[in-house]
Design a protein around this motif. Structure first.
Motif, PDB file in Angstrom:
ATOM      1  N   ALA A  23       0.866  -1.188   0.000  1.00 17.55           N
ATOM      2  CA  ALA A  23       0.000   0.000   0.000  1.00 17.55           C
ATOM      3  C   ALA A  23       0.897   1.231   0.000  1.00 17.55           C
ATOM      4  O   ALA A  23       1.951   1.237   0.640  1.00 17.55           O
ATOM      5  N   ASN A  50      -6.937   4.079   8.650  1.00 21.92           N
ATOM      6  CA  ASN A  50      -5.788   4.824   8.138  1.00 21.92           C
ATOM      7  C   ASN A  50      -6.122   6.309   8.058  1.00 21.92           C
ATOM      8  O   ASN A  50      -7.154   6.685   7.513  1.00 21.92           O
ATOM      9  N   TYR A  74      -0.679   5.527   3.488  1.00 27.12           N
ATOM     10  CA  TYR A  74       0.084   4.275   3.623  1.00 27.12           C
ATOM     11  C   TYR A  74       1.558   4.475   3.280  1.00 27.12           C
ATOM     12  O   TYR A  74       1.925   5.390   2.534  1.00 27.12           O
ATOM     13  N   TYR A  76      -1.017   1.542  11.694  1.00 21.91           N
ATOM     14  CA  TYR A  76       0.370   1.062  11.663  1.00 21.91           C
ATOM     15  C   TYR A  76       0.687   0.153  12.851  1.00 21.91           C
ATOM     16  O   TYR A  76       1.735  -0.493  12.868  1.00 21.91           O
TER      17      TYR A  76
END
Ligand code: PLP
Length: 422
Positions: A23, A46, A50, A261
């Protein structure tokens, strides 16, 4: 990846929807080279885009030189994150932080804290946690019990405690349920500032949260804000409750805290909530607040601050809303468009004029049509709102990408309705 190997992935045998190899920016890349524009940050997680090199650096530093540290021990990474959260992110008054590994764990822990708080104060009859008629708070058994997502509660029978539910728009009706249930039996009320997965971004009237706050204060009931989806800039303010200047007694967060993350959630409380609890009375999870997750969360929040991404979520949220209104405002299968910041929802129906629904049969086909067109939109809905779409992209998305997303959404609704009707 060969299809046969990919088939090992789903727990219940089937074909995985997509096979992902990487990504970057606002795109997810499949093994056959497609670039899927992510209009929902995965599961509205997210927020900084990314493939950020800064996060890879911090992760490498966090794991070199340490390994596992018991959750009760203080470390630099843990304390630094607490300082950032209490100094810059949480509503004033939320001073105590407890880390967990995700949203369901944070809700479950908040329920335990609320119950133990009243028990420790000598009110053992205060045990019920009231949720709302349209809600999702996670998939542990306690979080399913306080939530009301019928599809996710299905098949669990006696394991779900049927706790009373209050209205999502009308705090006077909520007060009536509290009265009927007896305030002396209620430990807490839990609510999402903007209702996400179960309702496709339902925004309450402006007087709702202040009225809930008063209702709780007047009846010694703890108010829990579930900010798992709405927290950390998603709605265009740091926290969803900031739209109404309300400080809850407990606030839980997860998804955006580390932007996907790392697996981390948090339970944040006032001194008054924590004060009666005996030291060590809240059991931790083994992986709570590990250094890797705390370091990454701290860096993600710093990036959001440095790049002014909360303001960008507000501004781009307005733009997304305008595009949705423009393309879908008069659409025969769209009942409503709503949301705050970059959490926008579209409620889908069979017939806009009568309000007749597709009974939960439309959202998934629309999402599949969008995937065919290389866009990811999140399916939403439960009994109260059978079919909905959620838009929750990273705050780094461009205006042009928003335009693509909305065009694809409109085409996908038409294609899915034609498919169902044919
Ligand atoms: C408001 C809310 N609470 C709790 C959860 C559960 O979080 P998790 O899936 O991280 O356990 C979710 C997940 O979608 C959510 O939207």
């Amino acid at each position: 990846m060969e299809t046969e190997r990919a088939r090992k992935y789903p727990f219940i045998p089937g074909t995985p929807a997509l096979c992902i190899v990487g990504a970057v920016g606002n795109y997810v890349i499949t093994d056959d080279g497609r670039r899927i524009l992510d209009g929902a940050g995965g599961a509205v997680v997210n927020n900084i885009g990314y493939g950020r090199a800064e996060i890879a650096d911090i992760a490498a530093r966090a794991v070199s030189g340490s390994g596992y540290t018991l959750p009760t021990f203080a470390t630099e990474a843990r304390v630094r994150l607490i300082e950032r959260l209490t100094d810059r992110w949480l509503p004033a008054g939320l001073t105590r932080c407890l880390f967990v590994s995700g949203g369901s764990e944070s809700v479950d822990t908040a329920i335990r804290i609320a119950r133990q708080h009243h028990e420790a104060k000598g009110n053992p009859n205060k045990w019920k946690v009231l949720g709302r008629s349209i809600s999702y708070h996670g998939s542990t058994l306690a979080s399913l019990s306080v939530g009301n997502h019928d599809r996710r509660r299905a098949g669990l029978g006696q394991w779900i405690t049927d706790l009373p539910k209050i209205d999502v728009y009308d705090a006077d009706l909520a007060a009536k349920v509290v009265e009927a249930e007896d305030p002396a039996s209620i430990a807490a009320i839990i609510a999402e500032p903007v209702i996400g997965a179960s309702g496709a971004a339902i925004v309450p009237p402006d007087d709702y949260w202040p009225a809930l706050r008063r209702l709780c204060t007047d009846n010694d009931i703890l108010l829990i804000a579930d900010e798992v989806m709405t927290g950390f800039g998603r709605t265009g303010k740091k926290m969803g409750v900031d739209h109404w200047s309300v400080t809850p007694d407990l606030l839980v967060g997860a998804k955006g805290l580390a932007g996907g993350y790392a697996a981390i959630g948090g339970v944040f409380a006032t001194d008054e909530v924590v004060e009666p609890l005996a030291e060590g009375s809240i059991m931790y999870f083994t992986f709570s607040g590990n250094d890797l997750a705390c370091s990454i969360a701290d860096r993600v929040l710093q990036i959001i601050e440095d790049e002014g991404l909360v303001g960008r979520s507000a501004a781009l949220g307005d733009r997304l809303r305008a595009l949705l209104e423009d393309r879908l405002g008069e659409h025969p299968n769209v009942a409503d468009i709503r949301g705050l910041g970059l959490l926008q929802g579209v409620e889908l129906v069979r017939d806009r004029a009568t309000g007749e629904s597709f009974d939960g049969q439309l959202a998934m086909p629309v999402v599949q049509q969008a995937l065919k067109r290389d866009c990811w939109i999140y399916p939403a809905g439960s009994a109260g709102v059978p079919d909905g779409l959620l838009f929750g992209p990273a705050f780094t998305i461009s205006e042009h990408e928003l335009e693509v997303l909305v065009d694809v959404a409109a085409e996908s609704i038409d294609a899915a309705v034609a498919q169902i009707n044919s």
